[in-house]
Scaffold this active site. Structure first.
Site, PDB file in Angstrom:
ATOM      1  N   GLU A 160      40.948  -4.909  32.430  1.00 40.80           N
ATOM      2  CA  GLU A 160      40.128  -4.456  30.990  1.00 40.80           C
ATOM      3  C   GLU A 160      41.758  -3.488  30.482  1.00 40.80           C
ATOM      4  O   GLU A 160      41.735  -2.271  30.550  1.00 40.80           O
ATOM      5  CB  GLU A 160      39.412  -3.512  31.894  1.00 40.80           C
ATOM      6  CG  GLU A 160      37.607  -3.455  31.875  1.00 40.80           C
ATOM      7  CD  GLU A 160      36.830  -3.371  31.687  1.00 40.80           C
ATOM      8  OE1 GLU A 160      35.684  -4.225  32.184  1.00 40.80           O
ATOM      9  OE2 GLU A 160      37.004  -2.178  32.420  1.00 40.80           O
ATOM     10  N   GLU A 316      32.301 -10.296  32.862  1.00 42.31           N
ATOM     11  CA  GLU A 316      31.158  -9.108  33.050  1.00 42.31           C
ATOM     12  C   GLU A 316      30.233  -8.994  32.989  1.00 42.31           C
ATOM     13  O   GLU A 316      30.107  -8.546  31.348  1.00 42.31           O
ATOM     14  CB  GLU A 316      32.044  -8.039  33.594  1.00 42.31           C
ATOM     15  CG  GLU A 316      32.909  -7.699  34.233  1.00 42.31           C
ATOM     16  CD  GLU A 316      33.473  -6.592  35.021  1.00 42.31           C
ATOM     17  OE1 GLU A 316      33.370  -5.054  34.362  1.00 42.31           O
ATOM     18  OE2 GLU A 316      34.865  -6.493  35.502  1.00 42.31           O
TER      19      GLU A 316
END
Length: 691
Positions: A160, A316
């Protein structure tokens, strides 16, 4: 030109639907029995891939220069023995404390020019020579040891990416980037309109990043800083990948992106990686119907698929709840399957979770996981995951299939940044992102497959192009869109389009700039309405679209002149009552529809886009009347279409199937005339491809 509809699997090692989770065995080294039990549970849940090592730097290099790979060796060898694969991560998302202590330059400096203390994650400078060298060394060690390991199917680069640094290294890099971009201070000053407030630069050393106690009001400056942050992040990612590819160029690299993330232009980051992956965390059940949430995340799925025009990975998601949203709701029965199939319907070839096993301590100890703290399979969540694993194992023929979209909606990051920096008609919120998704949602409700593209992307193969608030529009992009219309394409565009160029400088040839001729309108003025203030869009009788009625307008009204366009609707109130508010212009072989105001009534967009879809000849995923909250989405390999019917309404729904040839995917039996969907239900149908 027909779209490509069949792609090779992400990894030939695992040519099936990937199913797995983030796995953090570095947290459980004190208890070797956990790994043994986890392998048993992974098999039981139908999980075939794990992302490992994401935040494991301290476990891999507990002291500078002392590397500990034994635990990773044992993990990957055990995976290989049990038919489980790994996305092996580079651990740059979080740094060990020894590095911050010895090399403080790796710590970020904020826009206030204060250096951070050690802590959190992503707290590092992408420009720091020390951090780049430490990352290069770690990645080279991982590549040397594991690039040819049978369990490793690809690289998970960092985690991320996000944030920015304003240290001296970054200031120097920013100036170098600007020198390369503009060549001279004169060109920079012209692009930034630096004569405003006497902001003309006379040396490169005077240029700094925006700061809360310094410069924030030069819009071109702000825009270029955001572009630079993307450039520097992508360059760091590229540097991370280099030693991995040197060891084995065949292993794909990905990095997990985030929900409509603001700080980085993901189109630039997507150029660096081999496959796009992202992390989806919808806040389900905040209302009786989940349709609004579903449409927002459908837009994200389509965006991430469109970044490389190929299947993506859901890297995710949560099998139950999060621990960071304002309210952590459990998924209602059926929602785990429904939300998962939504990702697959929009082009995902994987379903993965954060996390496999709940952490025992720290900030994510209550975040959802496949394996709860109790540590066994006798939980509702584990059974949901295992049941889904069995279903995903039967979807192998969908792997690599594409989405045959004939409609595209334009979403640009630099336009987004410029809109939100504009200081224009509504400083209380121009709502660019919400506007784009509002237009997208009308198409989603009709089951129209959509690509989410940038203004620089090719337009071949599309019939309908949507331009919501395309405020920043480059001249060449405008010319290509004009050619698209001239060649027979249909365009729907809105207020606040074609206003500035790539430097955020206002156009002097009349708005909507390069599309003024194709749109057949000139936008003279724009005003913001106060919250609660409304106007009306009154549709003219006998208009070319066959629409009727009066619709509420709020927030934004643009005063336009028809320059060849036919007026479909006009304003009903205020001093501009009777002036055009909705137009259509025949241009070449195509048409441009222009909406000059923000309509408050959601039903308007369904009616308007229904007419445009018919006009453009766009195919829907399913020729059926879809109840509110129910959508149909489509994947295809060119020979077979796979139709997903997804019920986000919160209640049971009946769908009348308006076409023959549909069969139920799991059985091959004819689908019949009506499809019954329970609340949070989903059905997968199959037919011969229509294309």
């Amino acid at each position: 030109m027909a779209k490509k509809l069949k792609f090779p699997p992400v990894s030939p090692k695992l040519p099936v639907m990937m199913h797995g989770a983030d796995y953090n065995p570095d947290q459980w080294q004190h208890d070797p029995a956990v790994l043994e039990e986890d392998i048993r549970l992974m098999k039981l849940a139908g999980c075939n891939v794990m992302s490992v090592g994401i935040f494991a730097w301290a476990a891999l290099e507990p002291e500078e220069g002392r590397f500990e790979f034994g635990w990773m060796d044992r993990l990957l060898d055990t995976f290989a023995e049990n038919g489980i694969y790994a996305w092996l991560a580079t651990p740059s998302g979080a740094r060990p404390a020894w590095m911050s202590e010895k090399y403080p330059e790796v710590l970020r400096v904020g826009a206030n020019r204060v250096r951070n203390l050690h802590g959190m994650r992503h707290n590092h400078c992408y420009t720091s020579p020390a951090y780049r060298e430490k990352t290069r060394l770690m990645n080279a060690k991982l590549a040397e040891r594991y690039a040819h390991h049978p369990a490793v199917l690809g690289w998970h680069i960092s985690n991320e990416y996000g944030g920015e640094c304003h240290c001296g290294y970054c200031q120097d890099a920013f100036r170098a980037w600007l020198k390369e971009r503009y060549g001279s201070l004169d060109a920079l000053n012209a692009a930034w309109w630096a004569t405003f407030w006497s902001h003309t630069y006379t040396s490169w050393e005077q240029v700094e990043s925006p700061a809360p106690h310094g410069e924030t009001m030069v819009h071109g400056h702000n825009l270029d800083w955001r572009r630079f942050v993307t450039h520097q992040t992508a360059d760091f990612c590229r540097a991370e990948i280099a030693p991995l590819k040197a060891a084995n160029p065949e292993l794909p690299a990905t990095t997990n992106l985030m929900d409509l993330f603001y700080d980085l232009d993901y189109r630039e980051l997507a150029k660096v990686i081999d496959v796009v992956s992202w992390d989806a965390y919808p806040m389900w059940h905040s209302q009786a119907s989940d349709a609004g949430t579903a449409a927002w995340f459908a837009f994200n799925h389509d965006l991430f698929r469109s970044l490389k025009q190929q299947p993506f990975l859901l890297m995710e998601s949560t099998p139950s709840l999060t621990n960071w949203q304002p309210v952590s709701k459990l998924k209602r029965p059926g929602m785990h399957r429904l939300s998962t199939l939504q990702a697959v319907a929009h082009g995902s070839d994987s379903v993965q979770y954060f996390q496999w096993r709940k952490s025992r301590g720290s900030s994510e100890k209550f975040h959802g996981a496949v394996v709860d703290h109790v540590g066994h399979e006798h939980t509702r969540v584990f059974q949901d995951v295992a049941e889904l694993g069995r279903e995903l194992a039967g979807l192998t023929e969908l792997v690599g299939t594409g989405v045959p979209a004939e409609t595209a909606i334009v979403f640009d990051w630099d336009n987004r940044w410029a809109v939100n920096d504009a200081q224009g008609p509504r400083n209380g919120g121009l709502r660019y992102e919400q506007t784009v998704v509002q237009h997208y949602k009308a198409l989603w409700e009709m089951g129209v497959p959509v690509d989410v593209i940038g203004s620089a992307d090719p337009l071949d193969g599309y019939k309908l192009l949507i331009l919501p608030m395309t405020y920043l529009l480059r001249q060449d992009a405008g010319e290509r869109i004009e050619a698209f219309v001239r060649g027979g394409g249909t365009v729907a565009m809105t207020y606040w389009s074609g206003v500035v160029d790539e430097h955020d400088l206002c156009r002097l040839d009349g708005f909507p700039g390069p599309l003024r001729k194709a749109a057949g309108v000139w936008a003279e003025e724009i005003e913001g309405l106060h919250d609660g203030e409304e106007n009306r869009l009154v549709l003219r009788e006998g208009n070319p679209l066959g629409l009727s009625g009066s619709w509420r307008i709020h927030e934004i009204c643009e005063l336009i002149h028809a320059e060849g366009a036919d007026v479909v609707g006009e304003y009903g109130e205020d001093f501009y009552a009777g002036r055009p508010a909705l137009t259509v212009h025949a241009f070449g072989e195509g048409r441009v529809h222009y909406l000059a105001a923000r309509v408050a009534d959601e039903a308007f967009y369904g009616a308007w886009y229904g007419a445009l879809v018919r006009e453009a000849g766009v195919a829907r995923a399913l020729e059926a009347e879809l109840p509110p909250g129910v959508t149909a989405q489509l994947r295809s390999d060119g020979e077979h279409d796979y139709v997903f019917v997804l019920n986000f309404s919160g209640a049971a729904a009946q769908v009348r199937l308006g076409e023959s040839g549909l069969v139920r995917f799991e059985s091959g039996e004819p689908a019949g005339a009506e499809l019954a969907l329970p609340a949070h239900g989903a059905a997968l149908l199959k037919r011969a491809a229509r294309r």
